[in-house]
Design an enzyme around this catalytic site. Structure first.
Site, PDB file in Angstrom:
ATOM      1  N   HIS A  80     -20.487  -1.527  -3.039  1.00  0.00           N
ATOM      2  CA  HIS A  80     -19.913  -0.766  -1.834  1.00  0.00           C
ATOM      3  C   HIS A  80     -19.500  -0.060  -2.718  1.00  0.00           C
ATOM      4  CE1 HIS A  80     -16.360   0.503   0.279  1.00  0.00           C
ATOM      5  NE2 HIS A  80     -16.336  -0.129   1.056  1.00  0.00           N
ATOM      6  N   GLU A 131     -23.549   1.869   1.747  1.00  0.00           N
ATOM      7  CA  GLU A 131     -23.305   0.501   1.152  1.00  0.00           C
ATOM      8  C   GLU A 131     -24.286  -0.103   1.450  1.00  0.00           C
ATOM      9  OE1 GLU A 131     -18.645   0.689   2.461  1.00  0.00           O
ATOM     10  OE2 GLU A 131     -19.269  -0.779   1.884  1.00  0.00           O
TER      11      GLU A 131
HETATM   12  O1  TA6 Z   1     -16.602  -0.024   3.908  1.00  0.00           O
HETATM   13  C1  TA6 Z   1     -16.170  -0.099   4.660  1.00  0.00           C
HETATM   14  C2  TA6 Z   1     -14.567  -0.048   3.934  1.00  0.00           C
HETATM   15  O2  TA6 Z   1     -14.572  -1.332   5.234  1.00  0.00           O
HETATM   16  C3  TA6 Z   1     -13.841   0.573   5.708  1.00  0.00           C
HETATM   17  O3  TA6 Z   1     -12.773   0.148   6.516  1.00  0.00           O
HETATM   18  C4  TA6 Z   1     -12.876   0.793   4.186  1.00  0.00           C
HETATM   19  O4  TA6 Z   1     -11.634   0.032   4.489  1.00  0.00           O
HETATM   20  C5  TA6 Z   1     -13.006   0.609   2.972  1.00  0.00           C
HETATM   21  O5  TA6 Z   1     -14.365  -0.069   2.913  1.00  0.00           O
HETATM   22  C6  TA6 Z   1     -12.234   0.183   1.609  1.00  0.00           C
HETATM   23  O6  TA6 Z   1     -11.829  -0.983   2.113  1.00  0.00           O
HETATM   24  P1  TA6 Z   1     -10.898  -1.069   0.766  1.00  0.00           P
HETATM   25  O7  TA6 Z   1     -10.015  -2.783   0.882  1.00  0.00           O
HETATM   26  O8  TA6 Z   1     -11.490  -0.904  -0.595  1.00  0.00           O
HETATM   27  O9  TA6 Z   1      -9.732   0.105   0.980  1.00  0.00           O
END
Ligand code: TA6
Length: 301
Positions: A169, A272
């Site tokens: 991510h 990602e």
């Molecule tokens: O990768 C995108 C995502 O799934 C978004 O929906 C957002 O929630 C982000 O990840 C961050 O997630 P987190 O749990 O680190 O706040």
């Protein structure tokens, strides 16, 4: 997890890898090669920083990020495993799985010419197996040099098959989100996760002018972040992945998250490398599955 002194004794490499205790008590490996520098937190095996020689940082770490044991850290390359996003049928379980919230063990370090490699392993403990009742071993190998390479290997050490979704991510640093676009996904179908699950098709390069949260499907190839402000492009290649997630929380979501820093969303974009949505992975007993990605930087000509 060992303390920095004993890690240095066992895995330190003079001038190449050194372990220390960072902010909030995070145990961090500082990596230095002839071509790049990087730092890796053992909680979540999370790369916090990477900069090839002469380049501004390539990864974005929130100025408001504060290391708290057992909590996600905003920025770098969080590892989402063994599920991506909300748990498919139990919203009480942590978003993006548990791998990013727990300590991993260093299993190997090596200096290979002008690159340095560090491998870290997570074997879910009983408390994690309550969240996910499977036997597995997860290894992340980080290779630092002119490029940054991440290889995430899941081994099924049990007698039953299991299915995972996952993500590297990564938060990329950009000079100005308004002068940034992502190329390579033109014509690709995606799920728009902002306010629903509509399936649409990307038309041209991706630009960000508001909250953006998309899962791109059937796209095993390369993507490129073009940054007109820093006059560079970041190339992303991958193996073992048929999906990308592109994310920027913009203003309101940043405020709700609380750890993005003032205007932090202007200096970052997540692109990602994932196995997400339809791109799930079945891992048979006794077998491995590897999700890999590699980042390289090139000036804009
Ligand atoms: O990768 C995108 C995502 O799934 C978004 O929906 C957002 O929630 C982000 O990840 C961050 O997630 P987190 O749990 O680190 O706040």
């Amino acid at each position: 997890m060992s303390d920095p002194k004993s890690l240095d004794r066992e895995f330190g490499v003079a001038g190449g890898i050194e372990f220390h205790t960072g902010d909030g008590g995070a145990v961090v490996a500082e990596v230095r090669t002839a071509e790049a520098t990087a730092s890796v937190a053992l909680q979540g095996a999370q790369v916090l920083a990477w900069a090839p020689g002469g380049q501004p940082p390539v990864l974005w770490l929130s100025p408001a990020a504060r290391f708290t044991a057992g909590k996600p850290l905003r920025g770098g390359t969080p590892v989402c495993w063994p599920w991506f996003g909300p748990h498919p049928d139990d919203a009480t379980k942590p978003a993006h799985g548990f791998a990013r919230n727990v300590d991993w063990n260093v299993v190997e370090t090596a200096v290979l010419g002008s690159t340095v490699r560090i491998a870290m392993r997570l074997i879910p403990e009983p408390v994690q197996r309550e969240l996910w009742p499977h036997s597995a071993e997860l290894t992340l190998t980080v290779t630092v040099g002119e490029c940054l390479r991440l290889d995430l290997t899941t081994r099924n050490t049990g007698a039953e098959p299991f299915t995972i979704t996952q993500a590297l991510h990564t938060y990329f640093h950009v000079g100005d989100i308004a002068a940034t676009r992502v190329e390579g996904l033109d014509g690709t179908a995606y799920i728009d996760s902002v306010g629903g699950t509509a399936r649409l098709v990307q038309d041209g390069p991706i630009t960000v002018t508001g909250e953006l949260d998309r899962i791109y499907l059937d796209c095993p190839g390369k993507a490129t972040i073009v940054d007109e402000s820093l006059q560079r492009q970041i190339h992303i290649t991958k193996q073992g992945s048929r999906s990308y997630v592109v994310w920027n929380p913009w203003v309101e979501k940043s405020a709700r998250l609380g750890d993005m820093g003032d205007d932090g969303y202007r200096q970052m974009i997540c692109v990602e490398t994932t196995n997400a949505a339809d791109d799930v992975v079945d891992v048979a007993p006794g077998t491995d599955y590897t999700l890999s990605t590699e980042y390289s930087v090139e000036p804009l000509t």
